[in-house]
Enzyme design. Sequence first.
Site: not given
Length: 273
Positions: A127-128, A145
């Site tokens: 994520h991200d 992440g």
Amino acid sequence: MSLSLTQGEIHPTAIVEAGAKIGAGVKIGPFCTVGPEVILHDGVQVFANVSIAGRTEIGPNSRIFPFASVGHPPQDLKYEGEPSRLVIGANCTIRENATINPGTRGGGMLTSIGDNCLLMASTHVAHDCIVGNNVIIANFGGLAGHCVTGDFVTIGGMVVVHQFVRIGSHAFIGAHSMVDSDVIPYGMAVGNRARLAGLNLVGLKRRKFEREDIHTLRAAYRMIFSSEGTLRERVDDAADLFKGHGLVQDVVNFIATSSERSICMPRNGNHED
């Protein structure tokens, strides 16, 4: 470009939910699932047993191979179902068993992968993450992440990159490395924990950088990672001495930019290039 459910070539065993937008020439193979908010641009090819979910957009002519999981909820306990996104660029190749997650509220709501990237089998982009163009991640490599990679980064097989790490453009990470600090542009890092092992000279030569520019970059590298004074002093000296030299200024600016992680440093001495 007009997007509709009727333009693509969809195998009868695939499930494409109402609302999905499918571009011209898209091919979706057997036993695939495509969620209602997915966008597949022109020429995307999705092979058998691929699952694409969430607010995922995949650029033209990208290919996704069997058993990849793309756009499903991130592996973050803080994720609460917020409408985050995953955007993958054009001409990307995502190989078997790869996993790519969307963003979260705590990281800008977006995971982004640029154009012309190759994610080999069993790779992971968490994520991200923000991944540049022309990036290669070899088999079993993973970005935790909030990682950021520049353009033309190459990450070797079975590499683990710690969350919030930045990897500068044209850097190379050797196989089996564990990277827990920021790697400068044009640098080469290897080991557990990874340390700088000089510049990515092979990559620079393959991408047709001028010989004089490479020599200048090597001189700046030696200055920045020498043992005299502080890192900040050496970076400032390099910024002044090599003012106007683009490659050196890329390194200087990268180090000067604030980050969650420290800068990856050579293990012994200042260079091994």
